[in-house]
Design a protein around this motif. Structure first.
Motif, short mmCIF file in Angstrom:
data_model
loop_
_atom_site.label_atom_id
_atom_site.label_comp_id
_atom_site.label_asym_id
_atom_site.label_seq_id
_atom_site.Cartn_x
_atom_site.Cartn_y
_atom_site.Cartn_z
N ARG A 17 -32.59 4.44 -42.52
CA ARG A 17 -33.05 3.77 -41.29
C ARG A 17 -32.43 2.40 -41.12
NH1 ARG A 17 -39.14 3.38 -42.00
NH2 ARG A 17 -38.26 2.54 -43.89
N ASP A 18 -32.13 1.71 -42.22
CA ASP A 18 -31.57 0.36 -42.17
C ASP A 18 -30.06 0.45 -42.17
OD1 ASP A 18 -34.17 -0.61 -42.38
OD2 ASP A 18 -34.08 -0.65 -44.56
N MET A 19 -29.44 -0.08 -41.13
CA MET A 19 -28.00 -0.02 -41.02
C MET A 19 -27.43 -1.43 -41.04
SD MET A 19 -25.63 1.81 -38.14
CE MET A 19 -26.31 3.40 -38.48
N MET A 20 -26.48 -1.68 -41.93
CA MET A 20 -25.80 -2.97 -41.97
C MET A 20 -24.66 -2.97 -40.97
SD MET A 20 -25.79 -4.02 -45.92
CE MET A 20 -27.30 -4.26 -46.81
N ILE A 21 -24.14 -4.15 -40.70
CA ILE A 21 -23.12 -4.29 -39.66
C ILE A 21 -21.87 -3.47 -40.00
CG2 ILE A 21 -21.59 -5.92 -38.50
CD1 ILE A 21 -23.81 -7.96 -38.64
N SER A 22 -21.47 -3.47 -41.26
CA SER A 22 -20.27 -2.70 -41.63
C SER A 22 -20.49 -1.20 -41.39
CB SER A 22 -19.90 -2.95 -43.09
OG SER A 22 -20.94 -2.52 -43.94
N GLN A 23 -21.69 -0.72 -41.64
CA GLN A 23 -21.99 0.69 -41.38
C GLN A 23 -21.98 0.98 -39.88
OE1 GLN A 23 -25.63 0.36 -43.72
NE2 GLN A 23 -25.06 2.32 -44.62
N LEU A 24 -22.51 0.03 -39.09
CA LEU A 24 -22.52 0.20 -37.64
C LEU A 24 -21.10 0.29 -37.09
CD1 LEU A 24 -24.04 0.26 -34.93
CD2 LEU A 24 -23.89 -2.24 -34.94
N ILE A 25 -20.24 -0.60 -37.55
CA ILE A 25 -18.84 -0.58 -37.10
C ILE A 25 -18.18 0.73 -37.50
CG2 ILE A 25 -16.59 -1.68 -37.36
CD1 ILE A 25 -18.13 -4.34 -37.72
N ASN A 26 -18.41 1.14 -38.74
CA ASN A 26 -17.84 2.40 -39.24
C ASN A 26 -18.33 3.59 -38.41
OD1 ASN A 26 -16.42 4.12 -40.93
ND2 ASN A 26 -18.15 4.36 -42.30
N GLN A 27 -19.62 3.64 -38.13
CA GLN A 27 -20.19 4.74 -37.34
C GLN A 27 -19.61 4.76 -35.93
OE1 GLN A 27 -24.13 4.26 -35.85
NE2 GLN A 27 -24.61 6.42 -36.16
N GLN A 28 -19.52 3.60 -35.31
CA GLN A 28 -19.03 3.53 -33.94
C GLN A 28 -17.58 4.01 -33.84
OE1 GLN A 28 -20.78 2.72 -31.11
NE2 GLN A 28 -22.54 2.77 -32.47
N ILE A 29 -16.78 3.71 -34.85
CA ILE A 29 -15.37 4.10 -34.81
C ILE A 29 -15.20 5.57 -35.19
CG2 ILE A 29 -13.13 3.75 -35.91
CD1 ILE A 29 -13.79 0.78 -36.01
N GLU A 30 -15.78 5.97 -36.31
CA GLU A 30 -15.50 7.31 -36.83
C GLU A 30 -16.29 8.43 -36.15
OE1 GLU A 30 -15.64 7.57 -41.03
OE2 GLU A 30 -14.10 6.04 -41.31
N GLU A 31 -17.54 8.19 -35.84
CA GLU A 31 -18.37 9.27 -35.30
C GLU A 31 -18.42 9.27 -33.78
OE1 GLU A 31 -22.21 9.10 -37.12
OE2 GLU A 31 -21.37 9.05 -39.15
N LEU A 32 -18.57 8.09 -33.18
CA LEU A 32 -18.78 8.04 -31.74
C LEU A 32 -17.53 7.68 -30.95
CD1 LEU A 32 -22.20 6.15 -31.89
CD2 LEU A 32 -21.81 8.62 -31.75
N LEU A 33 -16.48 7.24 -31.65
CA LEU A 33 -15.23 6.83 -31.02
C LEU A 33 -15.43 5.75 -29.96
CD1 LEU A 33 -13.49 10.30 -30.69
CD2 LEU A 33 -13.17 8.58 -32.48
N ALA A 34 -16.37 4.85 -30.22
CA ALA A 34 -16.65 3.74 -29.32
C ALA A 34 -15.90 2.51 -29.81
CB ALA A 34 -18.15 3.48 -29.25
N TRP A 35 -14.61 2.49 -29.55
CA TRP A 35 -13.76 1.41 -30.06
C TRP A 35 -14.14 0.06 -29.45
CZ3 TRP A 35 -10.24 1.90 -33.90
CH2 TRP A 35 -9.92 3.20 -34.29
N GLY A 36 -14.52 0.03 -28.20
CA GLY A 36 -14.88 -1.24 -27.54
C GLY A 36 -16.10 -1.88 -28.17
N PHE A 37 -17.14 -1.11 -28.37
CA PHE A 37 -18.36 -1.64 -28.97
C PHE A 37 -18.12 -2.05 -30.41
CE2 PHE A 37 -22.45 -1.09 -31.17
CZ PHE A 37 -23.19 -2.05 -30.48
N ALA A 38 -17.37 -1.23 -31.14
CA ALA A 38 -17.08 -1.54 -32.55
C ALA A 38 -16.28 -2.83 -32.66
CB ALA A 38 -16.33 -0.40 -33.20
N SER A 39 -15.32 -3.03 -31.79
CA SER A 39 -14.53 -4.26 -31.85
C SER A 39 -15.36 -5.47 -31.42
CB SER A 39 -13.27 -4.15 -31.00
OG SER A 39 -13.61 -3.93 -29.65
N ALA A 40 -16.28 -5.29 -30.49
CA ALA A 40 -17.16 -6.40 -30.09
C ALA A 40 -18.08 -6.80 -31.24
CB ALA A 40 -17.98 -5.99 -28.87
N VAL A 41 -18.63 -5.83 -31.96
CA VAL A 41 -19.48 -6.13 -33.11
C VAL A 41 -18.66 -6.81 -34.20
CG1 VAL A 41 -20.91 -5.11 -34.92
CG2 VAL A 41 -21.12 -4.31 -32.58
N ALA A 42 -17.42 -6.36 -34.41
CA ALA A 42 -16.56 -6.96 -35.42
C ALA A 42 -16.24 -8.42 -35.08
CB ALA A 42 -15.28 -6.16 -35.57
#
Length: 67
Positions: A17-42
């Motif tokens: 249930r607890d997701m760290m920022i690195s996991q969020l970025i990884n999930q957004q890129i690899e699973e959801l292909l949301a490059w814009g959101f992942a780069s904004a979080v980065a």
């Protein structure tokens, strides 16, 4: 090996249930292909790290980190 440690350590320390920022970025890129959101979080992560370094340098000095 460093990349593996960066990803695996949060997985071992947290719960599903607890997701760290690195996991969020990884999930957004690899699973959801949301490059814009992942780069904004980065960028937010980069700016937050820079802000912490600036505040630390102002009050304690970065030279204390390296001796």
């Amino acid at each position: 090996m460093t990349c593996l440690v960066v990803i695996e350590t949060p997985l071992l320390l947290g719960t599903p249930r607890d997701m760290m920022i690195s996991q969020l970025i990884n999930q957004q890129i690899e699973e959801l292909l949301a490059w814009g959101f992942a780069s904004a979080v980065a960028v937010v992560l980069l700016l937050a790290t820079g802000l912490i370094l600036v505040v630390y340098n102002r009050f304690a000095g970065l030279d204390r980190l390296w001796g």
